[in-house]
Design an enzyme around this catalytic site. Sequence first.
Site, PDB file in Angstrom:
ATOM      1  N   TYR A  52      -2.060  -1.527  10.964  1.00  0.00           N
ATOM      2  CA  TYR A  52      -2.321  -2.157   9.551  1.00  0.00           C
ATOM      3  C   TYR A  52      -0.981  -1.551   8.681  1.00  0.00           C
ATOM      4  CZ  TYR A  52      -3.806  -1.741   4.778  1.00  0.00           C
ATOM      5  OH  TYR A  52      -4.097  -1.888   3.451  1.00  0.00           O
ATOM      6  N   LYS A  93       2.075  -3.944   6.418  1.00  0.00           N
ATOM      7  CA  LYS A  93       2.541  -3.955   5.025  1.00  0.00           C
ATOM      8  C   LYS A  93       4.118  -3.747   5.130  1.00  0.00           C
ATOM      9  CE  LYS A  93      -1.454  -4.460   3.360  1.00  0.00           C
ATOM     10  NZ  LYS A  93      -1.745  -5.715   2.846  1.00  0.00           N
ATOM     11  N   SER A 107       0.854  -1.297   0.048  1.00  0.00           N
ATOM     12  CA  SER A 107      -0.057  -0.085   0.108  1.00  0.00           C
ATOM     13  C   SER A 107       0.788   1.263   0.026  1.00  0.00           C
ATOM     14  CB  SER A 107      -0.851   0.074   1.217  1.00  0.00           C
ATOM     15  OG  SER A 107      -1.440   1.332   1.498  1.00  0.00           O
TER      16      SER A 107
END
Length: 335
Positions: free
Chosen positions: A148, A152, A124
């Site tokens: 989150y 990644k 992302s």
Amino acid sequence: MSVLVTGGTGFIGSHTAIQLSQAGEDIVIIDNFSNSKPEVLGKLKTITGKEVRFYEGDIRDSAVLDKIFSENAIEAVIHFAGLKAVGESVEKPLEYYENNIGGTINLLEAMKRRGCKKMIFSSSATVYGNDNPVPFVEDMSTSAINPYGWTKVMIEHILESVCISDPEFSAILLRYFNPIGAHKSGLIGEDPQGIPNNLMPYIMKVAAGELPYLRVYGNDYDTVDGTGVRDFIHVVDLADGHVAALRYARSHTGVEAVNLGTGKGTSVLELVSAVEKVTGIKIPYEITGRRTGDIAICYADVTKAKELFGWEAKRDIDEMCEDSARWVLKNKIIL
Ligand code: NAD
Ligand code: UD1
């Protein structure tokens, strides 16, 4: 040989499954339906005209992964499965680390047992953190401001380590910007549970009359109209980027991070106007304070995707809005 698509009934995975299938790839899907519905499978069949090979299961379950790898000759894995709600990741960090990182490690171990050495991973733009200048270029430093985002960043490092330990391994870290839009058929699209956090799903709920108005998080940024600017990309363009990345991975080893965006920024109010233009529906909004963790402007440098994959996004903002609206508003308007 087949391509395993984890999270293939989700928003981006289902659109990628279609583009892969239409490009002649043989695909196998695994999903645990934690954030998607079984009816997507029937819709994939309707759109592609092909039966979908599907396993209901969890990527943290080694037994189901071994079953998939023993029943199918898996050449590469396109790995979408993961939890993705930023706010929820702050409340339930262990669930996010366990599902996203634990799940990826389990998947990599299953791949290793079977000698499968290609992974395309859903990263992302969030890995660029809050301090890099735009446009974001792949060699910039990475960091995160929520669990989150850290999943990644960490998975990117894990895949880099795997490539160092095994020179035959190929890992492509696709850094998505802001995917919106939906398949032209109107049969599949983004289907968030409850009140959406992201802008386009929220606008669509307002357009559908399910929410009264949009809250615009700040109009005092140093941007064209003071509202936040993002690089919105049509989900079908994003899906095509995976088909191109898979082709690249077939003839290259090592790790590559690659942005998938359009390279163009659109502000919150510009997106609202585009939706109003294509749907003819007024979107009432109210300006509120900034949302914690938001950056003012985020858009991609898209040079690398073009150079490495020969891929670039084709669809413009109007088409993204039209396709989102066709999916969400279905019988309410005719587009
Ligand atoms: P999504 O939630 O629609 O799809 C993810 C799918 O994975 C769901 O169908 C879910 O049921 C499944 N899943 C989750 N955990 C699983 C597990 N342990 N085992 C098996 N299946 C599991 O999300 P999406 O928008 O399609 O995103 C796909 C990937 O792209 C995610 O990794 C996400 O973090 C990443 N990403 C998304 C965006 C975005 O804006 N949508 C942006 C950047 C990155
Ligand atoms: C958000 C996440 C990012 C994640 C991405 C995809 C945050 C801080 N960032 O990105 O980590 O990878 O989603 O899931 O949560 N906006 C409004 N009103 C709304 C919703 C959004 O004004 O109701 C504005 C935001 O302030 C922002 C823009 O719209 O300026 C886009 O927001 P959003 O769709 O949530 O995406 P990102 O913030 O880019």
